[in-house]
Design a protein around this motif. Structure first.
Motif, PDB file in Angstrom:
ATOM      1  N   ASP A 298       0.776  -1.238   0.048  1.00  0.00           N
ATOM      2  CA  ASP A 298      -0.073   0.097  -0.051  1.00  0.00           C
ATOM      3  C   ASP A 298       0.854   1.286  -0.236  1.00  0.00           C
ATOM      4  OD1 ASP A 298      -2.392  -1.206   0.076  1.00  0.00           O
ATOM      5  OD2 ASP A 298      -2.680  -1.413   2.016  1.00  0.00           O
ATOM      6  N   LEU A 299       2.133   1.092  -0.020  1.00  0.00           N
ATOM      7  CA  LEU A 299       3.030   1.965  -0.009  1.00  0.00           C
ATOM      8  C   LEU A 299       3.654   2.619  -1.345  1.00  0.00           C
ATOM      9  CD1 LEU A 299       5.010   0.983   3.101  1.00  0.00           C
ATOM     10  CD2 LEU A 299       3.112   2.376   3.123  1.00  0.00           C
ATOM     11  N   VAL A 300       3.765   3.672  -1.694  1.00  0.00           N
ATOM     12  CA  VAL A 300       4.261   4.237  -2.964  1.00  0.00           C
ATOM     13  C   VAL A 300       5.492   5.107  -2.548  1.00  0.00           C
ATOM     14  CG1 VAL A 300       2.071   3.953  -4.030  1.00  0.00           C
ATOM     15  CG2 VAL A 300       2.463   6.109  -3.124  1.00  0.00           C
ATOM     16  N   GLY A 301       6.309   5.326  -3.793  1.00  0.00           N
ATOM     17  CA  GLY A 301       7.473   6.196  -3.694  1.00  0.00           C
ATOM     18  C   GLY A 301       6.931   7.570  -4.543  1.00  0.00           C
TER      19      GLY A 301
ATOM     20  N   SER B 277       4.780  15.567 -12.976  1.00  0.00           N
ATOM     21  CA  SER B 277       6.261  15.182 -13.150  1.00  0.00           C
ATOM     22  C   SER B 277       6.656  14.937 -11.426  1.00  0.00           C
ATOM     23  CB  SER B 277       6.986  16.259 -13.716  1.00  0.00           C
ATOM     24  OG  SER B 277       6.857  17.402 -12.891  1.00  0.00           O
ATOM     25  N   LYS B 278       7.857  14.181 -11.384  1.00  0.00           N
ATOM     26  CA  LYS B 278       8.106  14.121 -10.099  1.00  0.00           C
ATOM     27  C   LYS B 278       8.503  15.629  -9.451  1.00  0.00           C
ATOM     28  CE  LYS B 278      11.610  11.241 -11.491  1.00  0.00           C
ATOM     29  NZ  LYS B 278      12.807  10.336 -11.596  1.00  0.00           N
TER      30      LYS B 278
ATOM     31  N   PRO C  16      11.412   9.564  -0.209  1.00  0.00           N
ATOM     32  CA  PRO C  16      10.314   9.361   0.816  1.00  0.00           C
ATOM     33  C   PRO C  16       9.246   8.295   0.497  1.00  0.00           C
ATOM     34  CG  PRO C  16       9.650  11.529  -0.543  1.00  0.00           C
ATOM     35  CD  PRO C  16      11.244  10.764  -0.867  1.00  0.00           C
ATOM     36  N   ILE C  17       8.483   7.708   1.187  1.00  0.00           N
ATOM     37  CA  ILE C  17       7.516   6.627   0.973  1.00  0.00           C
ATOM     38  C   ILE C  17       6.211   7.155   1.823  1.00  0.00           C
ATOM     39  CG2 ILE C  17       6.986   4.444   1.450  1.00  0.00           C
ATOM     40  CD1 ILE C  17       9.310   4.685  -0.562  1.00  0.00           C
ATOM     41  N   PHE C  18       5.288   6.838   0.855  1.00  0.00           N
ATOM     42  CA  PHE C  18       3.955   7.598   1.371  1.00  0.00           C
ATOM     43  C   PHE C  18       2.778   6.374   1.319  1.00  0.00           C
ATOM     44  CE2 PHE C  18       6.058  10.828  -1.063  1.00  0.00           C
ATOM     45  CZ  PHE C  18       6.093  12.066  -0.067  1.00  0.00           C
ATOM     46  N   ARG C  19       1.786   6.494   2.040  1.00  0.00           N
ATOM     47  CA  ARG C  19       0.719   5.837   1.982  1.00  0.00           C
ATOM     48  C   ARG C  19      -0.315   5.862   0.727  1.00  0.00           C
ATOM     49  NH1 ARG C  19      -1.346   5.228   7.628  1.00  0.00           N
ATOM     50  NH2 ARG C  19       0.651   3.887   7.764  1.00  0.00           N
ATOM     51  N   ARG C  20      -0.550   5.039  -0.031  1.00  0.00           N
ATOM     52  CA  ARG C  20      -1.213   5.437  -1.250  1.00  0.00           C
ATOM     53  C   ARG C  20      -2.442   5.890  -0.884  1.00  0.00           C
ATOM     54  NH1 ARG C  20      -1.184   2.600  -6.302  1.00  0.00           N
ATOM     55  NH2 ARG C  20       0.574   1.063  -5.566  1.00  0.00           N
ATOM     56  N   SER C  21      -3.348   5.459  -0.245  1.00  0.00           N
ATOM     57  CA  SER C  21      -4.568   5.828   0.278  1.00  0.00           C
ATOM     58  C   SER C  21      -4.634   7.317   0.839  1.00  0.00           C
ATOM     59  CB  SER C  21      -5.225   4.829   1.178  1.00  0.00           C
ATOM     60  OG  SER C  21      -4.589   4.932   2.527  1.00  0.00           O
TER      61      SER C  21
ATOM     62  N   GLU D  46       5.702   6.965  -8.190  1.00  0.00           N
ATOM     63  CA  GLU D  46       4.321   6.175  -7.926  1.00  0.00           C
ATOM     64  C   GLU D  46       3.283   7.299  -7.818  1.00  0.00           C
ATOM     65  OE1 GLU D  46       6.861   2.791  -7.235  1.00  0.00           O
ATOM     66  OE2 GLU D  46       6.681   4.838  -6.283  1.00  0.00           O
ATOM     67  N   VAL D  47       3.755   8.294  -6.921  1.00  0.00           N
ATOM     68  CA  VAL D  47       2.678   9.510  -6.655  1.00  0.00           C
ATOM     69  C   VAL D  47       2.699  10.248  -7.866  1.00  0.00           C
ATOM     70  CG1 VAL D  47       2.474  11.501  -5.469  1.00  0.00           C
ATOM     71  CG2 VAL D  47       3.309   9.493  -4.366  1.00  0.00           C
ATOM     72  N   ALA D  48       3.619  10.629  -8.595  1.00  0.00           N
ATOM     73  CA  ALA D  48       3.477  11.085  -9.942  1.00  0.00           C
ATOM     74  C   ALA D  48       2.720  10.649 -10.896  1.00  0.00           C
ATOM     75  CB  ALA D  48       4.990  11.510 -10.527  1.00  0.00           C
TER      76      ALA D  48
END
Length: 351
Positions: free
Chosen positions: A7-10, A21-22, A46-51, A13-15
């Motif tokens: 469930d984690l994204v960098g 863009s990043k 950084p690593i974020f929670r996708r939700s 993935e957020v971009a």
């Protein structure tokens, strides 16, 4: 509650999620005060929670890739047109607004499934265990997994000819027995098999294929319902404006608020939808006014779905294509169209 690492994204993935863009994501982190904090900082970034990222994107309506809206329909009382509202909205979103829609039927009564694919097709799928019951059964027998998302997902369902973009994850009567057993399902290695995450883990790779995902929840607040709420950004409460049908609304709101806080995810009440309304009923008019005046419960949506004899015929799947007006009658079809636009405007306007 335990979170699964996938469930984690960098930043990359957020971009991709936002269609930017990043560097744009890096700018948001610096310039936007409410941008989600990372759960950890690695050497690679950084690593974020996708939700949380997804909820933030929905709230801020960033330009680029459209974000999927996911919401549940729920009421603890049966017979309030919860499922009819779900299916009619799905078909209206598709036929009139050209949205890609996924209906997830978690209600063991299987009414949404039968409305969208008919009894014969449902019998075939149920016999082959191509329903969501198989997903939850796998949780109790993890060494003998049989759920196949590709074979379970039914494409282009509905007998409304113009509703060509409605897909379905069908339900099963077997969910009645499964519900009571889920609480004792094996938790897996490192407690990773969280029973409220089963649906999310199964469908999360497909959510973004749709504009709207609608979850038809059972008339309870058990584990299967929590699975539906877990993937939802919000919920609507269809209800007849009478005392029995509205009695459980405060409990729904309180329980979902507590659940939302427990899993650290936002699940907003979109509103109450008055259904089967009879304008000449003193009870209906009085209860409707009470609902609108009660500041402790969600707002009542402007669109009211009136009582109509056509609903019974609409529930029976036809093997030939028909229009929304043929299925629901002219008056109901117009009301569902107004409700779909009202919900869509609320979703796109931010919560």
């Amino acid at each position: 509650m335990t979170k699964n690492t996938d469930d984690l994204v960098g930043i990359n993935e957020v971009a991709l999620m936002a269609g930017v863009s990043k560097q744009a994501v890096a700018n948001w982190r610096v310039r936007v005060s409410d941008f989600p904090l990372p759960v950890t900082e690695l050497a690679s970034g950084p690593i974020f929670r996708r939700s949380q990222i997804r909820s933030w994107l929905l709230r801020n309506k960033r330009k680029g890739k459209p974000m999927t809206h996911v919401f549940s329909t729920i009421n603890l009382k049966g017979g309030v047109a919860k499922t009819t509202t779900t299916v009619a909205l799905a078909e209206t979103f598709s036929a009139n607004m050209r949205k890609r829609v996924l209906v997830i039927d978690l209600d063991p009564q299987t009414n949404a499934t039968l409305m969208l694919i008919g009894e014969d097709k449902w019998f075939e799928l149920n016999g082959k265990e191509r329903t969501l019951a198989r997903l939850f059964k796998d949780a109790m027998d993890p060494d003998n997994r049989k759920f196949d998302l590709d074979k379970t997902l039914q494409k282009s369902v509905s007998d409304v000819g113009a509703a060509k973009t409605v897909d379905l994850l069908p339900s099963s009567l077997d969910l009645i027995d499964v519900q009571d057993k889920l609480a004792s399902a094996p938790v897996g290695k490192f407690y990773a098999a969280n029973p409220i995450e089963l649906l999310w883990r199964a469908v999360k790779t497909r959510i973004d294929d749709y504009d709207i995902v609608m979850v038809d929840c059972p008339p309870n607040l058990g584990i299967i319902t929590l699975n539906g709420l877990r993937i939802s950004d919000g919920y609507i409460i269809p209800t007849i404006p009478d005392h029995l049908s509205t009695y459980g609304i405060p409990q729904i709101v309180t329980r979902i608020k507590d659940f939302s806080e427990a899993i650290s995810e936002t699940i907003e009440p979109f509103g109450i939808v008055a259904t089967k309304y009879q304008a000449n009923s003193t009870v209906h008019n009085n209860v409707l006014k009470q609902l609108r005046d009660d500041e402790k419960i969600p707002v009542v949506m402007d669109t009211i779905i009136r009582q109509a004899n056509q609903v019974a015929a609409a529930a029976e799947f036809q093997t030939y294509p028909r229009t929304l007006k043929q299925k629901y009658g002219s008056e109901l079809a117009i009301q569902y169209d107004e409700l779909a636009h009202e919900i869509w405007d609320q979703l796109e306007g931010g919560l």
